[in-house]
Design a protein around this motif. Sequence first.
Motif, PDB file in Angstrom:
ATOM      1  N   ARG A 277       0.835  -1.210   0.000  1.00  0.00           N
ATOM      2  CA  ARG A 277       0.000   0.000   0.000  1.00  0.00           C
ATOM      3  C   ARG A 277       0.865   1.252   0.000  1.00  0.00           C
ATOM      4  NH1 ARG A 277      -3.415  -3.275   3.433  1.00  0.00           N
ATOM      5  NH2 ARG A 277      -2.342  -2.516   5.296  1.00  0.00           N
ATOM      6  N   GLY A 278       1.983   1.211   0.723  1.00  0.00           N
ATOM      7  CA  GLY A 278       2.888   2.355   0.750  1.00  0.00           C
ATOM      8  C   GLY A 278       3.444   2.660  -0.632  1.00  0.00           C
ATOM      9  N   LEU A 279       3.811   1.606  -1.382  1.00  0.00           N
ATOM     10  CA  LEU A 279       4.329   1.786  -2.738  1.00  0.00           C
ATOM     11  C   LEU A 279       3.250   2.352  -3.659  1.00  0.00           C
ATOM     12  CD1 LEU A 279       6.635   1.406  -4.775  1.00  0.00           C
ATOM     13  CD2 LEU A 279       5.862  -0.958  -5.108  1.00  0.00           C
ATOM     14  N   MET A 280       2.016   1.814  -3.541  1.00  0.00           N
ATOM     15  CA  MET A 280       0.909   2.296  -4.381  1.00  0.00           C
ATOM     16  C   MET A 280       0.598   3.775  -4.075  1.00  0.00           C
ATOM     17  SD  MET A 280      -0.013  -0.224  -6.343  1.00  0.00           S
ATOM     18  CE  MET A 280       1.689  -0.777  -6.347  1.00  0.00           C
ATOM     19  N   ASN A 281       0.569   4.108  -2.802  1.00  0.00           N
ATOM     20  CA  ASN A 281       0.274   5.496  -2.410  1.00  0.00           C
ATOM     21  C   ASN A 281       1.336   6.456  -2.918  1.00  0.00           C
ATOM     22  OD1 ASN A 281      -2.047   4.694  -1.059  1.00  0.00           O
ATOM     23  ND2 ASN A 281      -1.022   4.491   0.927  1.00  0.00           N
ATOM     24  N   HIS A 282       2.593   6.020  -2.875  1.00  0.00           N
ATOM     25  CA  HIS A 282       3.676   6.882  -3.359  1.00  0.00           C
ATOM     26  C   HIS A 282       3.522   7.156  -4.847  1.00  0.00           C
ATOM     27  CE1 HIS A 282       7.693   8.717  -3.200  1.00  0.00           C
ATOM     28  NE2 HIS A 282       7.823   8.221  -4.424  1.00  0.00           N
ATOM     29  N   MET A 283       3.119   6.142  -5.602  1.00  0.00           N
ATOM     30  CA  MET A 283       2.965   6.334  -7.052  1.00  0.00           C
ATOM     31  C   MET A 283       1.825   7.285  -7.386  1.00  0.00           C
ATOM     32  SD  MET A 283       3.860   2.713  -8.928  1.00  0.00           S
ATOM     33  CE  MET A 283       2.871   1.624  -7.919  1.00  0.00           C
ATOM     34  N   ASP A 284       0.856   7.399  -6.471  1.00  0.00           N
ATOM     35  CA  ASP A 284      -0.285   8.290  -6.724  1.00  0.00           C
ATOM     36  C   ASP A 284       0.064   9.764  -6.544  1.00  0.00           C
ATOM     37  OD1 ASP A 284      -1.954   6.212  -7.375  1.00  0.00           O
ATOM     38  OD2 ASP A 284      -2.764   5.983  -5.343  1.00  0.00           O
ATOM     39  N   ARG A 285       1.195  10.037  -5.916  1.00  0.00           N
ATOM     40  CA  ARG A 285       1.580  11.430  -5.711  1.00  0.00           C
ATOM     41  C   ARG A 285       1.991  12.076  -7.034  1.00  0.00           C
ATOM     42  NH1 ARG A 285       5.705  10.585  -0.592  1.00  0.00           N
ATOM     43  NH2 ARG A 285       4.187   9.639   0.862  1.00  0.00           N
ATOM     44  N   SER A 286       1.628  13.312  -7.203  1.00  0.00           N
ATOM     45  CA  SER A 286       1.979  14.026  -8.448  1.00  0.00           C
ATOM     46  C   SER A 286       3.479  14.238  -8.580  1.00  0.00           C
ATOM     47  CB  SER A 286       1.258  15.376  -8.490  1.00  0.00           C
ATOM     48  OG  SER A 286       1.618  16.170  -7.354  1.00  0.00           O
ATOM     49  N   SER A 287       4.168  14.332  -7.434  1.00  0.00           N
ATOM     50  CA  SER A 287       5.612  14.589  -7.452  1.00  0.00           C
ATOM     51  C   SER A 287       6.446  13.315  -7.599  1.00  0.00           C
ATOM     52  CB  SER A 287       6.028  15.303  -6.153  1.00  0.00           C
ATOM     53  OG  SER A 287       5.696  14.494  -5.024  1.00  0.00           O
ATOM     54  N   SER A 288       5.779  12.162  -7.643  1.00  0.00           N
ATOM     55  CA  SER A 288       6.495  10.889  -7.669  1.00  0.00           C
ATOM     56  C   SER A 288       7.235  10.675  -8.988  1.00  0.00           C
ATOM     57  CB  SER A 288       5.516   9.725  -7.444  1.00  0.00           C
ATOM     58  OG  SER A 288       6.168   8.485  -7.590  1.00  0.00           O
ATOM     59  N   ASN A 289       8.393  10.035  -8.907  1.00  0.00           N
ATOM     60  CA  ASN A 289       9.159   9.686 -10.105  1.00  0.00           C
ATOM     61  C   ASN A 289       8.870   8.264 -10.585  1.00  0.00           C
ATOM     62  OD1 ASN A 289      11.012  11.911  -8.732  1.00  0.00           O
ATOM     63  ND2 ASN A 289      11.523  11.815 -10.905  1.00  0.00           N
ATOM     64  N   ILE A 290       7.928   7.589  -9.942  1.00  0.00           N
ATOM     65  CA  ILE A 290       7.522   6.256 -10.395  1.00  0.00           C
ATOM     66  C   ILE A 290       6.017   6.232 -10.625  1.00  0.00           C
ATOM     67  CG2 ILE A 290       9.411   4.937  -9.374  1.00  0.00           C
ATOM     68  CD1 ILE A 290       7.629   4.341  -6.975  1.00  0.00           C
ATOM     69  N   LYS A 291       5.612   5.580 -11.720  1.00  0.00           N
ATOM     70  CA  LYS A 291       4.202   5.425 -12.060  1.00  0.00           C
ATOM     71  C   LYS A 291       3.913   3.954 -12.341  1.00  0.00           C
ATOM     72  CE  LYS A 291       3.344   9.820 -11.738  1.00  0.00           C
ATOM     73  NZ  LYS A 291       2.538  10.316 -10.591  1.00  0.00           N
TER      74      LYS A 291
END
Length: 719
Positions: A277-291
């Motif tokens: 869930r932490g990885l999925m939430n991070h990808m949802d951020r607009s500033s994230s470098n991973i999608k």
Amino acid sequence: AESTQKLGERVMTARRKLEDDRKMQSERAESLRNASPSTMKFILDRMQASFETFTPFLERTLLIAWTADSEKCKEFMLKAVKKVLSAPIKRDEYNWFKEYVLPSSVWLFETKHNRFMYQELMEIVQRQSADIVNNMDSVFAHLEKHSKWSELMAIKNQSVVDRQDNKKVGLLKEKGIQSVGDEKDEEIRSFVDSHVAIQALTVTAKAIDREFQTYIGHVMSSYGDYNPGPTKKVERCVSKLENDYQSESYPKSAKLLDLVRCSVTFNTLEQLLIGYRGLMNHMDRSSSNIKMARVKNGFLDKDYDGGYRDIKVNVIFQSPIDPKLKMICEVQLILSQYLNEKKKIHKLYSIAREETYFENHLSQYLNEKKKIHKLYSIAREETYFEMIVKPVESGGPQKDVKDMKFDKVLDVGKEVELNYSDKYVYKCTVDSELQLLAMEAKKYFGVIDIQKKKPIWEIEKDEFGQQASRWLTIENRKYLSVQSKGKEISMYRVVKDNDSYKFVEDEKYKIRSSGWITYCDYDRDFKHLVLVVNQNTLELRSMNDVNTIKMSIKLKEKVRFMTNRCMQLSANGRLCVLSGGNDTPYFYVVDVESGTQTKFQSKYLEDTYAPSFIGGGTKYVFVSDYNGRMEIWDIEKQTPIKTLETDTEKGVYSSASTHNVLAVGSNDKSLRLYDVRNWNCIFRKQFNVDGDSLYLTSDLQYITFSGVGADRCIVLKVE
């Protein structure tokens, strides 16, 4: 797995080396024998000491030792290999094996049983791997009972972007790669795809790897144990193109999504879910470098036979330093229990991959060997024709084989919920009248109502007696035998209980032995039974007095204890056949009345498994081997009269015969039925089970096919 080019180069080099080694071996051994026979013995003894202590040695010395005594060499080599590959695998011993033992030409030598040494090696690897896979399956079974299991199952497979040339990634779009996409010359397309495109991907992987690892390390280290992975080797990339992506569109190399990879290990399922869930939430951020690119939840496939499971999350990583630089990379989310087992099996897999190399090396020799086997089988046909004009012994009316139809009425693995988590089932039998299936496994025994597709009786039993269960009719009453302990077989009377049945133990028929009961079988009328006790004694008993030994026969050779059936009593109870098992190309037929033991030596088979009297009679007997070869013997003439072969060269480990039908089960997961009047194969079907056990009801109404696999047991109704 290696690429075709690399494999071909290795094979050619090995062939030249083998020719040189054989020449040297012959010349040097001859010189030593003439000069000093004691030196040959000394070389053999020292080589044995090297293998017992895992000490470095010279290849040529091993070749001389093989010439001195190939059987002794084989024995101490395989003993050392088993030790090295048994858990826990010690690094220094494994490195010794990889550096000195595995590269030896000896693995390409043939033993006296017409098996190559590499086949012996692969058998050890397969057995050790199976144990580890079973451990992984046990982890899976334990997880299924976890309170968070439903949350794990809620993680569905997703595929948003599954190619590196997708516009969201933008790799492999160069003109130098795309310009040959429509090229008619397949060789040019293949070269650009497997060389140029892969090189382009590896350059990008090298450039992006450090940034990716640093970035994911910051994101995931607070959830679990983060570990950067090595970039995928070019050779493995080419191999995946050849083996996994043949049907993909050009460039196939765009399907390579794990050149850059890492793993995160978690001690508990709760931690894994939090990390996901932490990885999925991070990808949802607009500033994230991973999608998000893709999610593959390995826990969803319950029928997966590989044992190992994890969650693979492929992400599109964009370089913070150079935003134009993007690549799909992989993050593996692993439970520590699986990681421990994965480390054990990784070394075994690296050895198992060598089988393709060995087989390619010996392909020409093996093809010639197959031709000889076919000529040998044709030479027997004159004797065989005598058989097909004579009726097969069997009780009851004969069904017309050509009109038979086979309907699957039960798939235990898919349709029945059991209080048993393992996929291995030893033996399954059906009572046609009751329409009940008895299922025997390690420390488990159960009875299933075929129509209702549910268990009606389940008990825990001793791990002994994997082939002892049987439906019986005694004085017009139905009974079920179960080897409850190593030295006891319990007999349960089947009692109607409203719309179901209950099973009541009958002490009168409880069979007791002073030694371990290895195998057990009954005659057709259930007047007598035969036991193999302590692997070396055959006992005849009467069902009227099951604990009185009417005759005891000391066997000439010890019977191997195997989970597959190695013994059968003829329908009339007069003859008993005992197969030899691994590396034993002979079997015995014992006259139960006189105690006479006759040895049948095969020149065609390399092992002897799954013996069956054809039609239950005493005229002909069936045996098979590890390579899928089968042989029919005339018992009176002590002569083989027919050979059969599967088309896959997988071991045939089960058989059964009644009326004019012979059923065989092989490790290609196939059930085959033959008409014994002409040996035509009248039915063949593959299931998701290895086929280690087979059973035909005496009235030929039901067939059971069981063993290792997700299906566990298949029940067919014969119409």
